[in-house]
Design a protein around this motif. Structure first.
Motif, PDB file in Angstrom:
ATOM      1  N   ASP A 104       0.814  -1.228   0.000  1.00 55.40           N
ATOM      2  CA  ASP A 104       0.000   0.000   0.000  1.00 55.40           C
ATOM      3  C   ASP A 104       0.841   1.268   0.000  1.00 55.40           C
ATOM      4  O   ASP A 104       0.444   2.264  -0.595  1.00 55.40           O
ATOM      5  CB  ASP A 104      -0.919   0.041   1.237  1.00 55.40           C
ATOM      6  CG  ASP A 104      -2.092  -0.903   1.094  1.00 55.40           C
ATOM      7  OD1 ASP A 104      -2.303  -1.415  -0.028  1.00 55.40           O
ATOM      8  OD2 ASP A 104      -2.785  -1.144   2.108  1.00 55.40           O
ATOM      9  N   ILE A 105       1.977   1.247   0.703  1.00 58.79           N
ATOM     10  CA  ILE A 105       2.759   2.484   0.761  1.00 58.79           C
ATOM     11  C   ILE A 105       3.796   2.567  -0.363  1.00 58.79           C
ATOM     12  O   ILE A 105       4.563   3.510  -0.426  1.00 58.79           O
ATOM     13  CB  ILE A 105       3.487   2.693   2.112  1.00 58.79           C
ATOM     14  CG1 ILE A 105       4.491   1.570   2.382  1.00 58.79           C
ATOM     15  CG2 ILE A 105       2.512   2.854   3.247  1.00 58.79           C
ATOM     16  CD1 ILE A 105       5.516   1.951   3.438  1.00 58.79           C
ATOM     17  N   GLY A 106       3.764   1.612  -1.251  1.00 60.50           N
ATOM     18  CA  GLY A 106       4.737   1.638  -2.353  1.00 60.50           C
ATOM     19  C   GLY A 106       6.144   1.444  -1.821  1.00 60.50           C
ATOM     20  O   GLY A 106       7.047   2.244  -2.041  1.00 60.50           O
ATOM     21  N   TYR A 107       6.320   0.348  -1.097  1.00 56.99           N
ATOM     22  CA  TYR A 107       7.581   0.085  -0.390  1.00 56.99           C
ATOM     23  C   TYR A 107       8.796   0.099  -1.311  1.00 56.99           C
ATOM     24  O   TYR A 107       9.907   0.375  -0.868  1.00 56.99           O
ATOM     25  CB  TYR A 107       7.498  -1.276   0.335  1.00 56.99           C
ATOM     26  CG  TYR A 107       7.647  -2.437  -0.615  1.00 56.99           C
ATOM     27  CD1 TYR A 107       6.587  -2.840  -1.414  1.00 56.99           C
ATOM     28  CD2 TYR A 107       8.877  -3.088  -0.744  1.00 56.99           C
ATOM     29  CE1 TYR A 107       6.745  -3.873  -2.321  1.00 56.99           C
ATOM     30  CE2 TYR A 107       9.036  -4.123  -1.660  1.00 56.99           C
ATOM     31  CZ  TYR A 107       7.964  -4.511  -2.439  1.00 56.99           C
ATOM     32  OH  TYR A 107       8.124  -5.515  -3.342  1.00 56.99           O
ATOM     33  N   GLU A 108       8.581  -0.185  -2.598  1.00 59.32           N
ATOM     34  CA  GLU A 108       9.734  -0.274  -3.528  1.00 59.32           C
ATOM     35  C   GLU A 108      10.525   1.021  -3.544  1.00 59.32           C
ATOM     36  O   GLU A 108      11.748   1.011  -3.659  1.00 59.32           O
ATOM     37  CB  GLU A 108       9.295  -0.571  -4.969  1.00 59.32           C
ATOM     38  CG  GLU A 108       8.615  -1.893  -5.168  1.00 59.32           C
ATOM     39  CD  GLU A 108       7.099  -1.721  -5.185  1.00 59.32           C
ATOM     40  OE1 GLU A 108       6.571  -0.874  -4.421  1.00 59.32           O
ATOM     41  OE2 GLU A 108       6.445  -2.450  -5.949  1.00 59.32           O
ATOM     42  N   GLU A 109       9.804   2.141  -3.425  1.00 60.88           N
ATOM     43  CA  GLU A 109      10.465   3.445  -3.449  1.00 60.88           C
ATOM     44  C   GLU A 109      11.477   3.568  -2.304  1.00 60.88           C
ATOM     45  O   GLU A 109      12.467   4.286  -2.412  1.00 60.88           O
ATOM     46  CB  GLU A 109       9.386   4.525  -3.320  1.00 60.88           C
ATOM     47  CG  GLU A 109       9.917   5.919  -3.458  1.00 60.88           C
ATOM     48  CD  GLU A 109       8.828   6.957  -3.228  1.00 60.88           C
ATOM     49  OE1 GLU A 109       7.625   6.643  -3.392  1.00 60.88           O
ATOM     50  OE2 GLU A 109       9.198   8.087  -2.849  1.00 60.88           O
ATOM     51  N   PHE A 110      11.218   2.874  -1.208  1.00 63.94           N
ATOM     52  CA  PHE A 110      12.094   2.982  -0.032  1.00 63.94           C
ATOM     53  C   PHE A 110      13.113   1.840   0.017  1.00 63.94           C
ATOM     54  O   PHE A 110      14.249   2.039   0.409  1.00 63.94           O
ATOM     55  CB  PHE A 110      11.248   3.029   1.240  1.00 63.94           C
ATOM     56  CG  PHE A 110      10.228   4.126   1.191  1.00 63.94           C
ATOM     57  CD1 PHE A 110      10.641   5.447   1.298  1.00 63.94           C
ATOM     58  CD2 PHE A 110       8.897   3.854   0.974  1.00 63.94           C
ATOM     59  CE1 PHE A 110       9.723   6.479   1.202  1.00 63.94           C
ATOM     60  CE2 PHE A 110       7.959   4.877   0.879  1.00 63.94           C
ATOM     61  CZ  PHE A 110       8.373   6.191   0.996  1.00 63.94           C
ATOM     62  N   PHE A 111      12.704   0.663  -0.377  1.00 61.63           N
ATOM     63  CA  PHE A 111      13.651  -0.456  -0.385  1.00 61.63           C
ATOM     64  C   PHE A 111      14.702  -0.239  -1.475  1.00 61.63           C
ATOM     65  O   PHE A 111      15.862  -0.549  -1.291  1.00 61.63           O
ATOM     66  CB  PHE A 111      12.937  -1.774  -0.687  1.00 61.63           C
ATOM     67  CG  PHE A 111      12.240  -2.416   0.488  1.00 61.63           C
ATOM     68  CD1 PHE A 111      11.825  -1.678   1.576  1.00 61.63           C
ATOM     69  CD2 PHE A 111      12.001  -3.784   0.494  1.00 61.63           C
ATOM     70  CE1 PHE A 111      11.165  -2.278   2.633  1.00 61.63           C
ATOM     71  CE2 PHE A 111      11.359  -4.398   1.555  1.00 61.63           C
ATOM     72  CZ  PHE A 111      10.931  -3.644   2.615  1.00 61.63           C
ATOM     73  N   TYR A 112      14.227   0.248  -2.630  1.00 59.13           N
ATOM     74  CA  TYR A 112      15.111   0.334  -3.796  1.00 59.13           C
ATOM     75  C   TYR A 112      15.270   1.787  -4.235  1.00 59.13           C
ATOM     76  O   TYR A 112      15.247   2.112  -5.407  1.00 59.13           O
ATOM     77  CB  TYR A 112      14.544  -0.539  -4.934  1.00 59.13           C
ATOM     78  CG  TYR A 112      14.258  -1.954  -4.469  1.00 59.13           C
ATOM     79  CD1 TYR A 112      15.312  -2.812  -4.151  1.00 59.13           C
ATOM     80  CD2 TYR A 112      12.961  -2.405  -4.296  1.00 59.13           C
ATOM     81  CE1 TYR A 112      15.061  -4.099  -3.688  1.00 59.13           C
ATOM     82  CE2 TYR A 112      12.695  -3.695  -3.838  1.00 59.13           C
ATOM     83  CZ  TYR A 112      13.758  -4.536  -3.530  1.00 59.13           C
ATOM     84  OH  TYR A 112      13.517  -5.795  -3.067  1.00 59.13           O
ATOM     85  N   GLY A 113      15.400   2.670  -3.253  1.00 60.95           N
ATOM     86  CA  GLY A 113      15.416   4.096  -3.562  1.00 60.95           C
ATOM     87  C   GLY A 113      16.720   4.768  -3.199  1.00 60.95           C
ATOM     88  O   GLY A 113      17.799   4.185  -3.296  1.00 60.95           O
ATOM     89  N   LYS A 114      16.583   6.023  -2.732  1.00 65.15           N
ATOM     90  CA  LYS A 114      17.756   6.877  -2.542  1.00 65.15           C
ATOM     91  C   LYS A 114      18.441   6.712  -1.198  1.00 65.15           C
ATOM     92  O   LYS A 114      19.438   7.367  -0.924  1.00 65.15           O
ATOM     93  CB  LYS A 114      17.320   8.342  -2.671  1.00 65.15           C
ATOM     94  CG  LYS A 114      16.942   8.726  -4.093  1.00 65.15           C
ATOM     95  CD  LYS A 114      16.906  10.230  -4.273  1.00 65.15           C
ATOM     96  CE  LYS A 114      15.688  10.904  -3.702  1.00 65.15           C
ATOM     97  NZ  LYS A 114      14.429  10.786  -4.387  1.00 65.15           N
TER      98      LYS A 114
END
Ligand SMILES: Nc1ncnc2c1ncn2[C@@H]1O[C@H](COP(=O)(O)OP(=O)(O)OP(=O)(O)O)[C@@H](O)[C@H]1O
Ligand SMILES: [Mg+2]
Length: 156
Positions: A91-101
């Motif tokens: 729901d929170i779009g975890y990919e942005e945080f796991f695979y982000g900046k």
């Protein structure tokens, strides 16, 4: 070598280990923490924060929020899966945080299931009676092999 093992004799020891380990981390990394209630996952996370110039007092298990963000040398995204599940992560779009900046640090990684990142630093904390904890660092994924070997030399 595939893993490094330390014995922590105190809460402060665990913080210090986390802070030393943080020097081996960079943006884009994922640290998966494993271990029972009170094993020291949050303590280790506070240590990582300290190593990245974040005030460890800012760090609490994000029990009632899905994630906490700390701004240090790099952004840290702190997750605790004790009360939230994979569907909340989706729901929170975890990919942005796991695979982000930034750096993602995940308590209760046992609960990631299919969302377990292929490449991650693997930290297992285990009670050894009183204030003693065994802390084992290993990794998953070929992309971390060289960095793990370097870290092992530095931290052993
Ligand atoms: N060697 C040690 N390392 C870390 N914590 C220790 C140690 N010895 C005793 N403690 C105590 O154990 C507790 C560890 O708490 P912490 O919140 O870090 O665990 P946790 O694994 O995050 O638990 P939870 O699953 O509830 O999130 C603290 O109360 C701390 O004072
Ligand atoms: Mg915790």
């Amino acid at each position: 070598m595939r893993s490094i093992r330390w014995t922590s004799h105190s809460y402060e020891d665990t913080l210090a280990l986390g802070a030393r380990f943080a020097k081996c981390l960079k943006a884009g990394d994922i640290v998966c923490l494993f271990g029972d209630l009170g094993a020291g996952k949050t303590a280790f996370t506070k240590g990582i924060a300290r190593g990245l110039k974040i005030n460890p007092h800012e760090v609490h298990s994000p029990t009632f929020v899905l994630m906490s963000v700390y701004e240090g040398k790099i952004p840290v995204y702190h997750f605790d899966l004790y009360r939230i599940g994979a569907s909340d992560l989706l729901d929170i779009g975890y990919e942005e945080f796991f695979y982000g900046k930034g750096l993602a640090v995940i308590e209760w990684s046992e609960r990631l299931g299919a969302l377990m990142p292929k490449d991650h630093w693997h930290v297992k904390l285990a009670h050894q009676g009183d204030d003693r904890r065994n802390i084992t660092l290993s990794y998953q994924g070929v992309s971390l092999k060289e960095r793990f070997d370097k870290a092992a030399k530095k931290l052993a």
